[in-house]
Design an enzyme around this catalytic site. Structure first.
Site, PDB file in Angstrom:
ATOM      1  N   LYS A 172      -7.428  -3.007   3.261  1.00  0.00           N
ATOM      2  CA  LYS A 172      -6.164  -2.323   3.555  1.00  0.00           C
ATOM      3  C   LYS A 172      -5.745  -2.600   4.993  1.00  0.00           C
ATOM      4  O   LYS A 172      -6.554  -2.572   5.920  1.00  0.00           O
ATOM      5  CB  LYS A 172      -6.282  -0.817   3.309  1.00  0.00           C
ATOM      6  CG  LYS A 172      -7.336  -0.093   4.121  1.00  0.00           C
ATOM      7  CD  LYS A 172      -7.330   1.392   3.767  1.00  0.00           C
ATOM      8  CE  LYS A 172      -8.489   2.130   4.422  1.00  0.00           C
ATOM      9  NZ  LYS A 172      -8.498   3.569   4.085  1.00  0.00           N
ATOM     10  N   LYS A 228       0.866  -1.182   0.000  1.00  0.00           N
ATOM     11  CA  LYS A 228       0.000   0.000   0.000  1.00  0.00           C
ATOM     12  C   LYS A 228       0.898   1.225   0.000  1.00  0.00           C
ATOM     13  O   LYS A 228       1.598   1.504   0.965  1.00  0.00           O
ATOM     14  CB  LYS A 228      -0.932   0.036   1.209  1.00  0.00           C
ATOM     15  CG  LYS A 228      -1.888   1.228   1.093  1.00  0.00           C
ATOM     16  CD  LYS A 228      -2.854   1.361   2.202  1.00  0.00           C
ATOM     17  CE  LYS A 228      -3.909   2.414   1.866  1.00  0.00           C
ATOM     18  NZ  LYS A 228      -3.401   3.623   1.203  1.00  0.00           N
ATOM     19  N   GLU A 260      -0.291   3.680  -8.703  1.00  0.00           N
ATOM     20  CA  GLU A 260      -0.016   4.779  -7.772  1.00  0.00           C
ATOM     21  C   GLU A 260       1.260   5.457  -8.253  1.00  0.00           C
ATOM     22  O   GLU A 260       2.276   4.790  -8.495  1.00  0.00           O
ATOM     23  CB  GLU A 260       0.199   4.261  -6.348  1.00  0.00           C
ATOM     24  CG  GLU A 260      -1.048   3.777  -5.659  1.00  0.00           C
ATOM     25  CD  GLU A 260      -1.642   4.797  -4.691  1.00  0.00           C
ATOM     26  OE1 GLU A 260      -0.936   5.741  -4.289  1.00  0.00           O
ATOM     27  OE2 GLU A 260      -2.818   4.632  -4.344  1.00  0.00           O
ATOM     28  N   ARG A 295      -3.122   8.183  -6.758  1.00  0.00           N
ATOM     29  CA  ARG A 295      -3.793   7.158  -7.564  1.00  0.00           C
ATOM     30  C   ARG A 295      -3.866   7.651  -9.007  1.00  0.00           C
ATOM     31  O   ARG A 295      -4.287   8.783  -9.275  1.00  0.00           O
ATOM     32  CB  ARG A 295      -5.201   6.914  -7.010  1.00  0.00           C
ATOM     33  CG  ARG A 295      -5.957   5.746  -7.643  1.00  0.00           C
ATOM     34  CD  ARG A 295      -5.536   4.427  -7.070  1.00  0.00           C
ATOM     35  NE  ARG A 295      -6.358   3.327  -7.553  1.00  0.00           N
ATOM     36  CZ  ARG A 295      -7.387   2.810  -6.886  1.00  0.00           C
ATOM     37  NH1 ARG A 295      -7.741   3.309  -5.701  1.00  0.00           N
ATOM     38  NH2 ARG A 295      -8.062   1.792  -7.377  1.00  0.00           N
ATOM     39  N   PHE A 307      -0.597  -1.854 -10.434  1.00  0.00           N
ATOM     40  CA  PHE A 307      -1.067  -3.009  -9.665  1.00  0.00           C
ATOM     41  C   PHE A 307      -2.282  -3.714 -10.264  1.00  0.00           C
ATOM     42  O   PHE A 307      -2.699  -4.760  -9.772  1.00  0.00           O
ATOM     43  CB  PHE A 307      -1.377  -2.609  -8.216  1.00  0.00           C
ATOM     44  CG  PHE A 307      -2.411  -1.527  -8.067  1.00  0.00           C
ATOM     45  CD1 PHE A 307      -3.762  -1.825  -8.093  1.00  0.00           C
ATOM     46  CD2 PHE A 307      -2.028  -0.213  -7.879  1.00  0.00           C
ATOM     47  CE1 PHE A 307      -4.717  -0.835  -7.943  1.00  0.00           C
ATOM     48  CE2 PHE A 307      -2.969   0.791  -7.726  1.00  0.00           C
ATOM     49  CZ  PHE A 307      -4.328   0.480  -7.762  1.00  0.00           C
TER      50      PHE A 307
END
Length: 607
Positions: free
Chosen positions: A456, A260, A338, A265, A376
């Site tokens: 998350k 993470k 990201e 984004r 991702f």
């Protein structure tokens, strides 16, 4: 449906009506009734205007015209025509640029010349497209000509749009409710509309899919809507859990684990321009080739677009990402990633990365803060929509794409037990990441949806709170002592309530700000000041701020714990934050992406 063209005067009258109503349900029904009288094209335009725009969020269509420029224009006009009005004084007295221009128009004796909605829309686009040297003077000419042909009421809403101050407190979510009412008279079409908006985040185009259609025809039209590179997909969201042990109860075992990141984004689109031509968008005719694609001169008309989670087009801000995407051999794709700034081999904090979000001196910024896109997921590849495939299969497909220089494949591991998960979690925290995302092997990519398929796990879970909290700024306090010099001493933070499409204040945040930040925040919030409490904001009596602001800016806080607040339990779930302190100001999120009331209640129950 009426036969005559809808006038901008009629639009202004409906704006005045909904502005005076507090009930969200009543606004929905009134707008639905009005939409039924419009043509499809008129409904598309109205959908953008209600949000204060002339096109979807992902289309660069800003007016770039300040209230200060408008006041200067009107003062010069009043002086030249010997009209008795002090525009700046009236603006200060009335507290609203729209009401000020309405008074100005009345003093000038302007009356409506019956401009149609289409004509007003053309005029607004004329302002947007006026650029370059002398653009302010040319915009002044367009605006003055429009005001002379508008009634005072039309002038009020026209200038509110161009100054970015329409502020009905209506989001795309309320408009989707309206669209459902247009077709079936209730909200039962929302699931179909949510799915459609999720894969085509263009509120006007969504309306065109259901305009003048009965239920079955509208549902079929929405279901036929497909992903199209160049039009952003609403990002998939993640859920939180109360403990590491709960993770596999939600996802099953084995599951996929990815880092993470604390970045921006970014959805990366590549396509050929000919693939963009088969849909008719009402705004497209106003765009130049440069607006439609960054690489309009490239061979085979290859287009690259980069979109944030807020649907903002940031292609030109990250040229190295765009060039790397262009270099990938696949002809078309949509990648989820990201973007992270990095220096000396290490990724930088979010605020440092955000310094790259600029329109000017991009070359210098890219040298000082180079970025990488950590990819991702893949949603679309070589003409094929992949979102209905399982996550595991999409990740396998992604692994076969050869990334360019500024793009890197995000590491994905499969884990089956808690010990392995904890080891990967700690490894990522030690690398400076926020934690990990755990994903169910099965399950499609659900645009805009938040559920336990994706979870998350953040380093904040090691503390008292399960997670940080994203609040919306709805007001501020002057402060005392040294902070009184900055004009802002503390911020009033609110949660988003998805059921009411409104905001509920829960705490005052005054810790964690630097002096420089407070000075900057004061300037930023000055353009968002409201004369009174916004209709879509609820606030406990003891938290009411010195100054109310329009709910738009999102900021992240951490706190010692979530506490119960005595009295007014109907606001924010009756919860507050103990010792909240700023983590990040002005997150890359829209106000309805802030932490929801239901989420904070869930976080409270977890602990």
């Amino acid at each position: 449906m009426k036969n005559s063209k809808t006038t901008f005067k009629e639009i202004s009258e409906i704006f005045q009506t909904i502005e005076e109503i507090a009930s969200r349900n009543e606004i929905t029904e009134i707008l639905a009734s009005f939409y039924r009288e419009l043509t499809s094209e008129e409904g598309e335009i109205l959908s953008y205007l209600i949000l204060g725009r002339v096109a979807p969020f992902f289309v660069n269509s800003e007016f770039n015209y300040s209230e200060k420029s408008l006041i200067s224009l009107l003062e010069k006009y009043a002086k030249a025509k010997d009209i008795d009005i002090r525009v700046q004084q009236e603006r200060d007295r009335l507290g609203d640029i729209g009401d000020t221009v309405k008074l100005f128009s009345e003093k000038c004796g302007f009356v409506s010349k019956g401009a149609s909605l289409f004509e007003a829309y053309d005029t607004l686009w004329g302002i947007v497209k006026t650029e370059g040297n002398g653009s302010v003077e040319r915009k002044n000419s367009i605006i003055l000509g429009a005001l002379e042909s508008f009634s005072p009421l039309e002038a009020k809403y026209f200038v509110r749009v161009i100054c970015g101050q329409l502020r009905f407190g209506i989001s795309f979510k309320t408009l989707l409710d309206v669209f459902s009412f247009v077709v079936v008279g209730d909200k039962s079409l929302r699931l179909d509309l949510d799915r459609a908006y999720g894969i085509c985040a263009d509120i006007g185009y969504i309306y065109s899919c259901i305009a003048q259609k009965a239920r079955m025809e509208a549902v079929e039209s929405l279901k036929n809507l497909k992903i199209q590179p160049g039009i952003p997909v609403m990002p998939r969201l993640v859920e939180r859990v109360g403990s590491f042990e709960e993770t596999f109860e939600r996802t099953g075992s084995p599951a996929l684990v990815q880092p993470k990141f604390d970045g921006l984004r970014c959805q990366i689109h590549k396509y050929e321009s000919k693939d963009f031509e088969h849909r008719e968008y009402i705004w497209k005719k106003y765009l130049s080739r440069k607006d439609i694609g960054l690489f309009e001169q490239a061979s085979n008309d290859v287009e690259i677009k980069l979109f944030t989670r807020n649907l903002e087009d940031v292609t030109e801000m990250f040229p190295e990402i765009a060039e790397s995407a262009k270099a990938i051999s696949d002809k078309s794709f949509i990648l989820d990633s990201e973007v992270l700034g990095f220096k000396d081999g290490k990724f930088l904090p979010f605020q440092d990365t955000m310094q790259r979000r600029r329109k000017y001196s991009i070359g210098d910024a890219s040298k000082n803060i180079p970025v990488k896109g950590m990819v991702f997921d893949v949603l679309f590849l070589n003409g094929k929509d992949l979102i209905e495939q399982d996550t595991q299969k999409r990740v396998e497909t992604l692994s076969k794409i050869e990334m360019g220089e500024s793009l890197e494949l995000c590491e994905t591991k499969e884990v089956s037990d808690l010990d392995s998960l904890m080891q990967i979690f700690h490894e990522n925290v030690e690398k400076g990441y926020e934690g990990v995302i755990v994903k169910m092997l099965s399950g499609e990519y659900l645009p805009g949806v938040r559920n336990y398929d994706w979870i998350k796990l953040k380093k904040s879970m090691m503390n008292t709170l399960v997670d940080t909290v994203d609040l919306v700024c709805v007001g501020y306090y002057y402060g005392s002592g040294r902070r009184s010099d900055f004009g802002v001493g503390a911020i009033l933070g609110a949660l988003y309530n998805e059921k009411t499409d409104g905001y509920e204040a829960i705490c005052k945040v005054g810790t964690g700000f630097s002096d420089e930040q407070l000075r900057s925040i004061k300037g930023q919030l000055e353009t968002k000041i409201e004369e009174g409490q916004p209709q879509n904001v609820l606030c406990p009596e003891n938290l009411k701020p010195d100054i109310w602001v329009y709910p738009e800016v999102v900021f992240t806080v951490e706190a010692d714990e979530i506490t119960k607040r005595l009295g007014e339990e109907n606001i924010g779930g009756g919860l507050s934050l103990r010792f909240p302190r700023l983590v990040e100001w002005n997150r890359d999120k829209s106000s309805n992406d802030a932490t929801r009331v239901s989420e904070l209640i869930k976080m409270f129950e977890m602990k």
